[in-house]
Design an enzyme around this catalytic site. Structure first.
Site, PDB file in Angstrom:
ATOM      1  N   ASP A  77       0.813  -1.215   0.000  1.00 17.24           N
ATOM      2  CA  ASP A  77       0.000   0.000   0.000  1.00 17.24           C
ATOM      3  C   ASP A  77       0.847   1.266   0.000  1.00 17.24           C
ATOM      4  O   ASP A  77       2.047   1.249   0.265  1.00 17.24           O
ATOM      5  CB  ASP A  77      -0.949   0.009   1.199  1.00 17.24           C
ATOM      6  CG  ASP A  77      -0.225  -0.043   2.541  1.00 17.24           C
ATOM      7  OD1 ASP A  77       0.811  -0.736   2.632  1.00 17.24           O
ATOM      8  OD2 ASP A  77      -0.688   0.602   3.498  1.00 17.24           O
ATOM      9  N   GLU A 137       0.025  -1.141   5.661  1.00 16.65           N
ATOM     10  CA  GLU A 137       1.167  -0.719   6.479  1.00 16.65           C
ATOM     11  C   GLU A 137       1.083   0.756   6.841  1.00 16.65           C
ATOM     12  O   GLU A 137       1.571   1.169   7.895  1.00 16.65           O
ATOM     13  CB  GLU A 137       2.476  -0.991   5.720  1.00 16.65           C
ATOM     14  CG  GLU A 137       3.738  -0.833   6.573  1.00 16.65           C
ATOM     15  CD  GLU A 137       4.310   0.587   6.593  1.00 16.65           C
ATOM     16  OE1 GLU A 137       5.196   0.860   7.420  1.00 16.65           O
ATOM     17  OE2 GLU A 137       3.888   1.432   5.768  1.00 16.65           O
TER      18      GLU A 137
END
Length: 363
Positions: A77, A137
């Site tokens: 991400d 994350e």
């Protein structure tokens, strides 16, 4: 069967172009499905890997019976796309000569591209390798895909050494600082500001907190040969209700970045001692990680990189690996100072050199 519309990734192309292809799949946190689909499909086409998917996280493993197993991990991400007109840190990516611009260029599509290139081309590595690609994350730790894998697929994560491919400018950065946050609250008595003597100003009562933090001298602490710089700061202050009311409440938010020689409880005790007498609540914490350079695999890896290791000042997911008893370091292409910026970019050679160093070590 591949999901309809899945992007087809060529894992054998120039790793810099593979980075661009990954960046072109928009993957802001909570929207990783498309990139996870593309990564999964590409990995399942490799017969030498055993592939497991959990949500939008993927684990791919070799099983060659080697004496050592290492983890190569990276998150899929990114932070949200910039809104500033003319920003180059967006999606899709763009090239300026050999410099690649766009969201995720440094954090951390270059590292993910290196993982995928190694997964595709290293069919007989000298160590067994576990490749981890995980979601969420860049948001609250409770949502972390790596944390979910630890809880639900722990048996897939056993290893002797770990490398997180976060941007480090191609230098090994050992461990990471821990982080802990507090809210310190002062209370007063509300009154009309024209009759201030009838009240007690909670914002003024917070002045000693700010004074102690401003005069605090953070330490630099050597842990296993690396010097970790600490910091302790007020990061937000809020209080008051109106422009003509003496405030009856003030909250100072505090963040302490502490060296990995301390546990979170020890870090909390240190801050509470400094701010003794004030009402404080711990709101968040993440343990740090020791450098990880004492692991048998670390010396050969540092030699393959060919640069003197440095400490990691920010918190990274090496701490999660460390908590599992896996010594781990950070190593990846790009400048971490450019992460999340409107000018996020990485040089193609930085990605290629990162791949070459890991290939030297694993081949």
């Amino acid at each position: 069967m591949s999901p309809a519309g899945t992007v087809v990734l060529d894992l054998t192309q120039d790793v810099a172009f593979l980075t661009a292809a990954l960046m072109d799949i928009e993957s802001v946190s909570a929207n990783e499905r498309a990139i996870a689909d593309a990564v999964e499909v590409a990995l399942r086409a490799l017969p030498h890997l055993e592939v497991t998917r959990n949500g939008d996280s993927i684990v791919a493993r070799t099983s060659l019976g080697r004496d050592e197993r290492v983890i190569l991990a990276g998150h899929l991400d990114t932070v949200p796309l910039p809104t500033t007109p003319g920003s180059r840190g967006t999606v899709p990516s763009s090239w300026d000569g050999e410099v690649l611009y766009g969201r995720g260029a440094t954090d951390m599509k270059g590292g993910v591209a290196v993982q995928l290139a190694l997964a595709a081309t290293l069919t007989e590595p000298t160590k067994d390798v576990t490749f981890i690609f995980y979601d969420h994350e860049e948001v609250a730790a409770v949502k972390s895909g790596l944390g979910r894998l630890v809880r639900e697929n722990r048996e897939l994560l056993d290893a002797d050494f770990g490398i997180l491919l976060e941007p480090t400018n191609g230098t090994v950065e050992g461990g990471c600082n821990g982080t802990i946050r507090f809210e310190a609250t002062t209370r007063g008595k509300a009154a009309h500001s024209a009759r201030a003597w009838m009240g007690e100003n909670a914002i003024h009562a917070a002045a000693p907190i700010l004074a102690r933090l401003a005069s605090y001298e953070p330490a630099t602490i050597n842990v296993d040969g690396l010097d970790y710089r600490e910091s302790l700061n007020a990061v937000k202050v809020h209080g008051g209700t109106a422009g003509n009311v003496i405030p009856d409440l003030c909250v100072v938010e505090i963040n302490y970045r502490f060296a990995p020689d301390k546990t979170p409880d020890q870090a909390e005790a240190h801050v509470r001692e400094l701010l003794e007498g004030f009402e404080m609540v711990r709101t968040d914490f993440s343990a740090g990680a020791r450098p990880g350079l004492n692991a048998p695999a670390a010396a050969s890896f540092v030699a393959a990189v060919g640069r003197e290791p440095l400490p990691k000042y920010g918190w990274t997911d090496v701490a999660r690996l460390s908590e599992m008893g896996i010594p781990a370091v950070n190593f990846g292409p790009g400048d971490a100072l450019l992460a999340h910026s409107d000018n996020e970019h990485v040089h193609a050679d930085a990605i290629r050199e990162c791949l070459a160093a890991l290939r030297r070590w694993l081949a």
